[in-house]
Design an enzyme around this catalytic site. Structure first.
Site: not given
Length: 144
Positions: A77-79
């Site tokens: 989950q890069f966010t």
């Protein structure tokens, strides 16, 4: 030094769908873990996060996955490194690029499995739909 992030949710079932395909799913009590990687994160940080996830006492009766054998669903989950403090559009500068992040998320999964965990995953870089039943609700943020 980097700070690997994980949003940990105690769940009663969770799944990841890419397109029309279920690519990862767990049933019953377990953890859904969203993992974010920043530029300076290392395999040692990934191993530390795996050990913490395996022993974190957040399941029913203050037990851990290591106590119960409960499964984990781990999703990149890069966010988690989105920064929306300025303006109306988040920036992703603190998120590690895929070539750095993917091996480190894979290392978290590998270390968990080495510890004895049953681990399902999403698909790195894909547009994923994550469905879960948050039990509690219970959500905690870890930073390693």
């Amino acid at each position: 030094m980097g700070t690997m992030r994980a949003v940990v949710q105690r769940v009663d079932g969770a799944e990841v769908v890419v397109g029309e395909d279920v690519v990862g799913a767990i049933e019953g009590e377990g953890l859904c873990v969203l993992v974010g990687v920043t530029h300076e994160d290392t395999p040692a940080k990934a191993a530390q996060l795996a050990r913490k996830l395996w022993s974190l006492r957040v399941l029913g009766g203050e037990r851990s996955c290591s106590d119960t054998g409960a499964p984990l669903l781990v999703v990149s989950q890069f966010t988690l490194y989105g920064d929306a403090r300025k303006g109306r559009r988040p920036t992703w500068n603190a998120a590690a690029p895929g070539e750095v992040a993917e091996p480190l998320v894979d290392e978290v999964v590998r270390c968990l499995r080495e510890l004895g965990a049953r681990v399902e995953t999403g698909r790195f870089g894909a547009s994923m739909r994550v469905t879960l039943t948050n039990d509690g609700p219970f959500t905690v943020l870890l930073e390693m």
